[in-house]
Design a protein around this motif. Structure first.
Motif, PDB file in Angstrom:
ATOM      1  N   VAL A 179       0.861  -1.160   0.017  1.00 19.03           N
ATOM      2  CA  VAL A 179       0.013   0.303   0.155  1.00 19.03           C
ATOM      3  C   VAL A 179       1.389   1.183  -0.009  1.00 19.03           C
ATOM      4  CG1 VAL A 179      -1.563   1.113   1.132  1.00 19.03           C
ATOM      5  CG2 VAL A 179      -1.951  -1.247   1.369  1.00 19.03           C
ATOM      6  N   ILE A 180       0.575   2.148  -1.015  1.00 12.89           N
ATOM      7  CA  ILE A 180       1.678   3.149  -0.790  1.00 12.89           C
ATOM      8  C   ILE A 180       0.462   3.858  -0.755  1.00 12.89           C
ATOM      9  CG2 ILE A 180       2.797   4.601  -2.265  1.00 12.89           C
ATOM     10  CD1 ILE A 180       4.503   2.626  -2.808  1.00 12.89           C
ATOM     11  N   VAL A 181       1.089   5.276   0.245  1.00  9.38           N
ATOM     12  CA  VAL A 181      -0.025   6.299   1.425  1.00  9.38           C
ATOM     13  C   VAL A 181       0.864   7.757   0.868  1.00  9.38           C
ATOM     14  CG1 VAL A 181      -0.664   7.489   2.981  1.00  9.38           C
ATOM     15  CG2 VAL A 181      -0.562   5.045   2.916  1.00  9.38           C
ATOM     16  N   GLY A 182       0.272   8.316  -0.201  1.00 13.63           N
ATOM     17  CA  GLY A 182       0.098  10.122  -0.468  1.00 13.63           C
ATOM     18  C   GLY A 182       0.416  10.416   0.738  1.00 13.63           C
ATOM     19  N   LEU A 183       2.643  11.086   0.727  1.00 12.04           N
ATOM     20  CA  LEU A 183       2.492  12.079   1.061  1.00 12.04           C
ATOM     21  C   LEU A 183       2.896  13.433   0.902  1.00 12.04           C
ATOM     22  CD1 LEU A 183       4.607  13.088   4.382  1.00 12.04           C
ATOM     23  CD2 LEU A 183       5.959  11.905   3.262  1.00 12.04           C
ATOM     24  N   PRO A 184       1.880  14.709   0.981  1.00 11.23           N
ATOM     25  CA  PRO A 184       2.250  15.434   0.576  1.00 11.23           C
ATOM     26  C   PRO A 184       2.769  16.887   1.267  1.00 11.23           C
ATOM     27  CG  PRO A 184       0.151  15.282   2.121  1.00 11.23           C
ATOM     28  CD  PRO A 184       1.784  14.350   2.511  1.00 11.23           C
ATOM     29  N   THR A 185       3.763  17.020   0.648  1.00 13.39           N
ATOM     30  CA  THR A 185       5.261  18.512   1.208  1.00 13.39           C
ATOM     31  C   THR A 185       4.476  19.311   0.211  1.00 13.39           C
ATOM     32  OG1 THR A 185       6.326  16.932  -1.061  1.00 13.39           O
ATOM     33  CG2 THR A 185       6.584  16.055   1.344  1.00 13.39           C
ATOM     34  N   SER A 186       5.281  20.379   0.517  1.00  9.03           N
ATOM     35  CA  SER A 186       5.658  21.617  -0.081  1.00  9.03           C
ATOM     36  C   SER A 186       6.570  21.599  -1.718  1.00  9.03           C
ATOM     37  CB  SER A 186       6.112  22.937  -0.276  1.00  9.03           C
ATOM     38  OG  SER A 186       7.138  22.489   0.733  1.00  9.03           O
ATOM     39  N   GLY A 218       9.729  20.677  -1.207  1.00 11.83           N
ATOM     40  CA  GLY A 218       9.872  19.260  -0.054  1.00 11.83           C
ATOM     41  C   GLY A 218       9.743  19.693   1.015  1.00 11.83           C
ATOM     42  N   ARG A 219       9.371  20.413   2.270  1.00 13.01           N
ATOM     43  CA  ARG A 219       9.058  20.434   3.291  1.00 13.01           C
ATOM     44  C   ARG A 219       7.595  19.748   3.845  1.00 13.01           C
ATOM     45  NH1 ARG A 219      10.779  26.651   2.724  1.00 13.01           N
ATOM     46  NH2 ARG A 219      13.071  26.198   3.058  1.00 13.01           N
ATOM     47  N   PRO A 225       1.769  20.527   8.185  1.00 12.56           N
ATOM     48  CA  PRO A 225       0.817  19.715   8.903  1.00 12.56           C
ATOM     49  C   PRO A 225       0.319  18.397   8.357  1.00 12.56           C
ATOM     50  CG  PRO A 225       0.650  22.147   9.467  1.00 12.56           C
ATOM     51  CD  PRO A 225       1.935  22.009   8.185  1.00 12.56           C
ATOM     52  N   ALA A 226      -0.005  18.909   6.844  1.00 13.33           N
ATOM     53  CA  ALA A 226      -0.510  17.641   5.793  1.00 13.33           C
ATOM     54  C   ALA A 226       0.376  16.713   6.397  1.00 13.33           C
ATOM     55  CB  ALA A 226      -0.919  18.102   5.081  1.00 13.33           C
ATOM     56  N   ALA A 227       1.686  16.657   5.444  1.00 12.37           N
ATOM     57  CA  ALA A 227       2.391  15.674   5.531  1.00 12.37           C
ATOM     58  C   ALA A 227       2.483  14.987   7.008  1.00 12.37           C
ATOM     59  CB  ALA A 227       3.805  15.990   5.601  1.00 12.37           C
ATOM     60  N   GLY A 228       1.973  15.122   8.815  1.00 12.81           N
ATOM     61  CA  GLY A 228       1.817  15.290   9.451  1.00 12.81           C
ATOM     62  C   GLY A 228       1.186  14.256   9.895  1.00 12.81           C
ATOM     63  N   GLU A 229      -0.094  14.824   9.465  1.00  9.30           N
ATOM     64  CA  GLU A 229      -1.472  14.018   8.686  1.00  9.30           C
ATOM     65  C   GLU A 229      -1.162  12.800   8.308  1.00  9.30           C
ATOM     66  OE1 GLU A 229      -4.316  13.880  10.419  1.00  9.30           O
ATOM     67  OE2 GLU A 229      -3.151  15.792  12.381  1.00  9.30           O
ATOM     68  N   ALA A 230      -0.513  13.155   6.944  1.00  7.24           N
ATOM     69  CA  ALA A 230      -0.242  11.634   6.471  1.00  7.24           C
ATOM     70  C   ALA A 230       0.584  10.448   6.598  1.00  7.24           C
ATOM     71  CB  ALA A 230       0.194  11.679   4.583  1.00  7.24           C
ATOM     72  N   ARG A 231       1.331  11.129   7.682  1.00  6.37           N
ATOM     73  CA  ARG A 231       2.249   9.761   8.543  1.00  6.37           C
ATOM     74  C   ARG A 231       1.260   9.559   9.385  1.00  6.37           C
ATOM     75  NH1 ARG A 231       7.506   9.779   7.089  1.00  6.37           N
ATOM     76  NH2 ARG A 231       8.564  11.652   6.185  1.00  6.37           N
ATOM     77  N   ARG A 247       3.882   1.535   2.531  1.00  5.86           N
ATOM     78  CA  ARG A 247       4.831   2.682   2.193  1.00  5.86           C
ATOM     79  C   ARG A 247       4.524   4.178   1.920  1.00  5.86           C
ATOM     80  NH1 ARG A 247       8.571  -0.678   0.766  1.00  5.86           N
ATOM     81  NH2 ARG A 247      10.671   1.505   0.517  1.00  5.86           N
ATOM     82  N   LEU A 248       5.214   5.460   2.481  1.00  6.38           N
ATOM     83  CA  LEU A 248       5.037   7.256   1.981  1.00  6.38           C
ATOM     84  C   LEU A 248       5.809   7.113   0.436  1.00  6.38           C
ATOM     85  CD1 LEU A 248       5.166   8.927   5.188  1.00  6.38           C
ATOM     86  CD2 LEU A 248       3.020   8.534   3.737  1.00  6.38           C
ATOM     87  N   PHE A 249       4.824   8.250  -0.100  1.00  3.72           N
ATOM     88  CA  PHE A 249       5.341   8.583  -1.507  1.00  3.72           C
ATOM     89  C   PHE A 249       5.174   9.793  -1.661  1.00  3.72           C
ATOM     90  CE2 PHE A 249       5.674   8.768  -6.241  1.00  3.72           C
ATOM     91  CZ  PHE A 249       7.326   8.745  -5.946  1.00  3.72           C
ATOM     92  N   ASP A 250       5.703  11.000  -2.185  1.00  3.84           N
ATOM     93  CA  ASP A 250       5.599  11.551  -2.585  1.00  3.84           C
ATOM     94  C   ASP A 250       4.754  12.270  -3.346  1.00  3.84           C
ATOM     95  OD1 ASP A 250       6.094  14.807  -3.227  1.00  3.84           O
ATOM     96  OD2 ASP A 250       7.583  14.884  -3.532  1.00  3.84           O
ATOM     97  N   GLU A 251       3.746  13.455  -2.759  1.00  4.66           N
ATOM     98  CA  GLU A 251       2.261  13.194  -4.121  1.00  4.66           C
ATOM     99  C   GLU A 251       2.487  14.664  -4.132  1.00  4.66           C
ATOM    100  OE1 GLU A 251      -1.153  14.768  -1.049  1.00  4.66           O
ATOM    101  OE2 GLU A 251      -0.958  12.476  -1.634  1.00  4.66           O
ATOM    102  N   ARG A 252       3.230  15.323  -4.285  1.00  9.84           N
ATOM    103  CA  ARG A 252       3.505  16.954  -5.095  1.00  9.84           C
ATOM    104  C   ARG A 252       2.340  17.163  -6.493  1.00  9.84           C
ATOM    105  NH1 ARG A 252       9.143  18.663  -3.792  1.00  9.84           N
ATOM    106  NH2 ARG A 252       9.818  16.504  -3.407  1.00  9.84           N
TER     107      ARG A 252
END
Length: 152
Positions: A56-63, A66-67, A70-76, A92-97
């Motif tokens: 399962v790949i979960v999106g990690l929202p970054t700016s 790349g910073r 708060p949304a990235a913390g929620e995703a984690r 796994r977490l994957f960058d979802e920009r």
């Protein structure tokens, strides 16, 4: 490269888009929209079982820089809740920009508007996320993103 169906999960504050890959891990397709809240983790775990997913790949929202905000913390935290219910190394977490922006644009180009677009945009964003992860794995020969441990 691991073979088997992968799920992509794009978690939003109201809806969670879910996509799946083909068994060869080549192509991602929209699967379902899950309501965020009670029962959401149960449904994602059930979808993983129903689709015999290997990951399962979960999106990690970054700016864009790349910073992580708060949304990235929620995703984690969300990914960790899923990881607690699945075998170690399964999530796994994957960058979802820009996945939602890309999905919105694609739906607009296909003439999907208004209510119809709102119903599927989260699934489409999950498919964009999953496709990017699959492509990254094919290019690098390594699993995409970072493993999520359920104890975080």
């Amino acid at each position: 490269m691991r073979r088997g169906v992968r799920l992509g999960v794009d978690a939003g504050s109201v809806r969670i888009g879910v996509a799946r890959s083909d068994p060869g891990g080549i192509l991602a397709s929209p699967l379902e929209t899950v309501r965020n809240g009670k029962g959401d983790i149960d449904r994602i775990v059930a979808l993983a079982a129903e689709n015999e997913a290997v990951e399962v790949i979960v999106g990690l929202p970054t700016s864009l820089s790349g910073r992580e905000g708060p949304a990235a913390g929620e995703a984690r935290r969300f990914a960790a809740r899923i990881a607690r219910r699945l075998p170690p190394g399964f999530v796994r977490l994957f960058d979802e920009r820009l996945t939602t922006v890309t999905a919105e644009s694609g739906l607009r180009e296909r003439g999907v508007h208004g209510q119809a677009r709102r119903k599927v945009v989260d699934q489409a964003a999950a498919a964009v996320l999953l496709q990017a992860a699959l492509d990254a794995e094919r290019l690098t020969g390594r699993p995409p993103g970072e493993i999520v441990r359920g104890d975080t």
